[in-house]
Design a protein around this motif. Structure first.
Motif, mmCIF file in Angstrom:
data_model
loop_
_atom_site.group_PDB
_atom_site.id
_atom_site.type_symbol
_atom_site.label_atom_id
_atom_site.label_comp_id
_atom_site.label_asym_id
_atom_site.label_seq_id
_atom_site.Cartn_x
_atom_site.Cartn_y
_atom_site.Cartn_z
ATOM 1 N N ASN A 9 -4.554 10.153 -11.946
ATOM 2 C CA ASN A 9 -3.756 9.136 -11.260
ATOM 3 C C ASN A 9 -2.578 8.678 -12.110
ATOM 4 O O ASN A 9 -1.523 8.313 -11.578
ATOM 5 C CB ASN A 9 -4.634 7.940 -10.884
ATOM 6 N N THR A 48 0.836 -1.188 0.000
ATOM 7 C CA THR A 48 0.000 0.000 0.000
ATOM 8 C C THR A 48 0.880 1.251 0.000
ATOM 9 O O THR A 48 2.105 1.169 0.049
ATOM 10 C CB THR A 48 -0.912 0.010 1.241
ATOM 11 N N PRO A 63 -8.130 7.719 -4.529
ATOM 12 C CA PRO A 63 -8.917 6.481 -4.598
ATOM 13 C C PRO A 63 -10.335 6.764 -5.095
ATOM 14 O O PRO A 63 -10.855 7.879 -4.956
ATOM 15 C CB PRO A 63 -8.936 6.000 -3.147
ATOM 16 N N TYR A 64 -10.956 5.752 -5.675
ATOM 17 C CA TYR A 64 -12.375 5.856 -6.000
ATOM 18 C C TYR A 64 -13.169 5.850 -4.692
ATOM 19 O O TYR A 64 -12.800 5.179 -3.722
ATOM 20 C CB TYR A 64 -12.817 4.692 -6.880
ATOM 21 N N CYS A 98 -10.287 -4.977 -5.525
ATOM 22 C CA CYS A 98 -9.586 -3.709 -5.319
ATOM 23 C C CYS A 98 -8.871 -3.693 -3.972
ATOM 24 O O CYS A 98 -9.359 -4.248 -2.985
ATOM 25 C CB CYS A 98 -10.562 -2.527 -5.399
ATOM 26 N N SER A 99 -7.748 -3.013 -3.946
ATOM 27 C CA SER A 99 -6.988 -2.822 -2.717
ATOM 28 C C SER A 99 -7.468 -1.550 -2.015
ATOM 29 O O SER A 99 -8.180 -0.733 -2.605
ATOM 30 C CB SER A 99 -5.500 -2.713 -3.048
ATOM 31 N N LYS A 114 -12.326 -0.877 -13.987
ATOM 32 C CA LYS A 114 -11.817 -0.120 -12.849
ATOM 33 C C LYS A 114 -12.465 -0.571 -11.554
ATOM 34 O O LYS A 114 -11.800 -0.781 -10.545
ATOM 35 C CB LYS A 114 -12.035 1.376 -13.089
ATOM 36 N N ASP A 168 -5.895 1.109 -1.475
ATOM 37 C CA ASP A 168 -5.423 2.302 -2.179
ATOM 38 C C ASP A 168 -6.303 2.668 -3.367
ATOM 39 O O ASP A 168 -6.252 3.803 -3.848
ATOM 40 C CB ASP A 168 -3.989 2.083 -2.669
ATOM 41 N N LYS A 169 -7.093 1.725 -3.845
ATOM 42 C CA LYS A 169 -7.870 1.966 -5.064
ATOM 43 C C LYS A 169 -9.289 2.417 -4.773
ATOM 44 O O LYS A 169 -9.872 3.188 -5.545
ATOM 45 C CB LYS A 169 -7.903 0.697 -5.922
ATOM 46 N N VAL A 170 -9.904 1.955 -3.688
ATOM 47 C CA VAL A 170 -11.306 2.271 -3.427
ATOM 48 C C VAL A 170 -11.507 2.499 -1.937
ATOM 49 O O VAL A 170 -10.852 1.876 -1.097
ATOM 50 C CB VAL A 170 -12.225 1.140 -3.943
#
Length: 814
Positions: free
Chosen positions: A571, A316, A580-581, A496-497, A447, A499-501
């Motif tokens: 990004n 992360t 992040p989303y 998703c991780s 995504k 960091d992404k969402v």
């Protein structure tokens, strides 16, 4: 690209074709070695040990070694005799074959590029069972028990019988074997199911080709026999009237009898090949003259994939490792034979045609597709039949078929046919694990991939929340809304991780989203001044949504400074500051609309209109799909919608702008309206239990917490005051609801305390205090007995100017 994906499978990192070939070679070598080992043990001869006892291990070329190899009884030579004597005499005895079988499966997993975790588990289980069986054999006094126990088995048996007695040793060994087998049964059953599928995948197609060739020969023979019968009939002289004449119907019956073998062979071929290709079909011949043929279209067979074979551990932004949840946290899917109830299809077809014939509606051809819950009958009508006539018979067809949930699609988009959806006699449950373990989800480039379920063609349907961009879910109580939300969130957690969402969760019902409290250190955002990360109170929900609006405005400023148009470009250009989303989940909109009204509607509309480009997406669910909850402006900004079973056509039109949702079956049966398609599609949502959700969230929550929890900016409504206080005051002494009250009275051109009470949900004393403040600011007139107050500001533009001047005066005084 294919090699790059292949490199993530199993435990060994592969970087190219050479490593892949080396792994296959290693698997073949291991399989041959294990087969040699098993065959050598099965060929053990007791007298061989005395023949090679005088030879050393490395003596393989001396005359004595050659003479000994000629005399021994083991057909696998000196090596086979030595291996069998060592493992049977000095090791586990004949139970040593069990680890050899496990090594054979290990080699098969290597050759097929499967994950080695099941192979290792199977090897450990077989090794343990070999020791246990050897100890059991050591407890017996039969003549051949030495061959079944070996030295280790005898040693363990002597130790246990001395320690706990002979009876206790038997009971302990049997209990340990039974308990181990019981707890390993599920894993082993899935293991052998995967092996069986692999064998079918390899050998099923050649067998299917042979059966297809044989079926074609039988079909040709049947056609030749039919032509011979017709030629004989033409050559025969006309018979007297007293004799029965063989008609065309009789010839057709003979052809049907001859085609029974073809039907059987086609059915066996279809059952023998697990990977049924999309578009393949089985023609069911008509028995009666004049009936249209019925084609059963085979559904899509999704290619399975193990999610645990991907890279599960990632880094992360905090440099802390994060591990994706394992697919084994979900319950294993029960075995399904995937058989089609042809009797039910034939009866449904017969009743359907009988009812249509009554109304003089001719059907040229029928094609059926069997889904998890319903079967779609695609009927090609005669050219002179109007589609509206079939649509008007919806209730009559439901009565004729004695089934609920009959839905007519007239016409099917993109096809020259009318669709009739009929419930299956034996509905099948779609499990979340079955729709996640597919190649489509594992290798998805979306995504924010979310799994919605299976279509009527048994195809796993995956949508991208980032392109929707918002999702409205509605349906009656118990129809499957909360389970659908759990499936959507679980899909994002598997894909998703942190960091992404990130998630903003609002749960007015307090019990639907409480499982996700375990995500507070990884996926949930924090709000300034509020300890809760899952919002349950209406006023805090309004504040949380306004914090999201503030975050949206901040992100637009960041995009403007970077000179990009959306979050994806931002990004890519600035990976160190990647945003992040943000997924906002509201489980019950109706409760918020009742308690907060316009306060909650305004931020939802703003987010729905503007937030797509900055990666903020709404998922809103309600069990009351009425126009006062799903207002026109909300519905206009939610192009993607899901409708579960509702009570009436009016509710269905409120959600989908059309009927159909009232005919659904419940328990996850949905109509999904994509933003890019004119008509809705029927999908069976997967089922995930609360226990499974708890397992996933606990697995994530037990990992090390992230150092930096994502914090949203503070909203304006909390300026200088406390959210929880009943009469929040600004620093200038005015009530926090002053501006809202001013806009309300100017918009309605009516000023009364009761209006403020009803529309702003205020108590009498606070509403009266706000009215006095409006009078002091010359927005309304002073009280004049029982006469209503006059509104002194003509329009909202004048009001905004007045409020701005008031703020400037307050600033100078400060």
């Amino acid at each position: 690209m294919a090699l790059k994906k292949q490199s993530k499978k199993g435990w060994w990192p592969l970087s190219g074709g050479n490593e892949k070939r080396n792994r296959e070679i290693a698997g073949i070598v291991l399989m041959f070695a294990s087969l040699f080992f098993i065959a050598a043990l099965l060929s053990f001869h007791a007298g061989d040990e005395s023949l090679f006892a005088s030879l050393s291990w490395n003596d393989i070329s001396s005359p004595e070694a050659k003479e000994t190899a000629r005399k021994i009884g083991n057909p696998f030579g000196l090596l086979g005799a030595r291996l069998s004597a060592f493992f049977i005499r000095s090791f586990f005895g004949y139970p040593a074959i069990l680890p050899g079988i496990a090594l054979l499966f290990w080699g098969w997993s290597l050759f097929r590029h499967k994950s080695l975790k099941p192979a290792l588990l199977f090897f450990l289980y077989m090794l343990f069972m070999a020791v246990d069986l050897a100890a059991m054999a050591g407890l017996t006094s039969m003549p051949f028990s030495d061959y079944l126990a070996g030295t280790i088995g005898r040693m363990l048996a002597a130790m246990l019988s001395t320690l706990i007695g002979l009876t206790g040793a038997w009971v302990s060994l049997v209990a340990v074997a039974a308990i181990t087998t019981f707890y390993m049964s599920r894993s082993l059953s899935a293991l052998f199911a995967e092996t069986r599928y692999s064998f079918n995948e390899i050998f099923g197609r050649p067998v299917g080709v042979l059966k297809g060739w044989f079926a074609q020969n039988v079909a040709k023979k049947a056609d030749r026999q039919l032509r011979k019968n017709e030629e004989k009939q033409q050559k025969k002289p006309r018979k007297p009237l007293s004799e029965p004449v063989k008609t065309a119907e009789d010839s057709l019956e003979e052809a049907v009898v001859l085609s029974d073998d073809r039907m059987t062979i086609f059915q066996e071929e279809r059952d023998a090949e697990p990977p049924v290709q999309p578009g393949s079909s089985l023609i069911v011949q008509s028995v009666k003259v004049g009936e249209p043929e019925m084609i059963i279209t085979a559904g899509v067979h999704e290619k399975e994939a193990n999610l645990d074979e991907r890279r599960l551990k990632v880094k992360t932004k905090d440099r802390d490792p994060y591990r994706f949840p394992s697919i084994d946290l979900l319950e294993r899917v029960p075995d399904d034979d995937n058989r089609i109830d042809e009797h039910h299809l034939t009866e449904s077809k017969r009743k359907l045609l009988e009812k249509l014939n009554i109304y003089k509606i001719d059907v040229v051809r029928i094609s059926t597709t069997v889904g998890p819950r319903v079967t779609l009958f695609e009927m090609e009508l005669a050219p002179d039949v109007k589609v509206s006539r079939v649509k008007s018979l919806e209730n009559d067809l439901a009565m004729a078929l004695a089934a609920r949930g009959i839905r007519i699609i007239a016409p099917i988009p993109g096809k020259n046919a009318v669709g009739v959806e009929i419930p299956n006699s034996k509905p099948k449950t779609v499990w979340l694990r079955s729709v996640l373990q597919v190649e489509k989800f594992k290798n998805s480039t979306m995504k924010l991939p979310i799994v919605l379920g299976k279509t009527i063609a048994n195809e796993v349907f995956i949508a991208d929340l980032a392109s929707m961009p918002h999702l409205l879910i509605a349906g009656a109580t118990g129809a499957g809304k909360s389970v659908c939300i759990n499936v959507i969130i679980s899909s994002l957690l598997y894909a998703c991780s942190p960091d992404k969402v990130k998630f903003v969760m609002i749960d007015p019902k307090r019990v639907e989203l409480f499982h996700y409290q375990h995500l507070r250190n990884h996926f949930l955002v924090k709000f300034p001044g509020i300890d809760e990360q899952i919002i349950t109170e209406s006023q805090k929900a309004v504040y949380a949504l306004r914090c999201v609006v503030k975050e949206m405005e901040f992100r637009y400023e960041s995009l403007e400074k970077a000179g990009v148009r959306n979050i994806g470009d931002y990004n890519q250009r600035q990976p160190e500051e990647a945003l992040p989303y943000l997924v906002v989940v509201i489980d019950e909109l109706a409760d918020l609309m009742i308690t907060a009204g316009r306060e909650v509607e305004e931020p939802i509309i703003r987010i729905a209109q503007l937030a797509r480009a900055v990666g903020i997406h709404l998922i809103v669910a309600t069990q009351r799909p009425s126009v006062d909850v799903i207002t026109g402006i909300i519905k206009a900004n939610f192009p993607s919608r899901i409708a579960f079973q509702v009570a009436s056509k009016v509710d269905s039109r409120t959600i989908l702008d059309g009927s159909g949702a009232e005919q659904l079956l419940g328990n996850g049966d949905m109509l999904y309206q994509p933003s890019d398609q004119p008509k809705s599609m029927r999908i069976q949502a997967p089922y995930v239990s609360s226990h499974e959700v708890e397992q996933i969230t606990r697995f994530i929550g037990n990992q090390d917490a992230l150092k930096n929890i994502y914090m949203l900016p503070a909203a304006e409504m909390q300026k200088g005051g406390s959210m929880a206080s009943g009469g929040v005051q600004d620093r200038d002494g005015r009530d926090a609801m002053f501006e809202e009250a001013a806009r309300l009275v100017v918009m309605h051109q009516q000023a009364s305390v009761s209006l403020l009470q009803r529309r702003l949900r205020l108590g009498f004393s606070r509403a009266a205090r706000v009215m006095d403040q409006l009078a002091y600011s010359r927005i309304v007139s002073d009280a004049d007995g029982s006469k209503p107050r006059d509104v002194l500001v003509a329009n909202e533009d004048s009001l905004e100017l007045l409020l701005r001047n008031l703020d400037q005066e307050d600033g100078k005084m400060a």
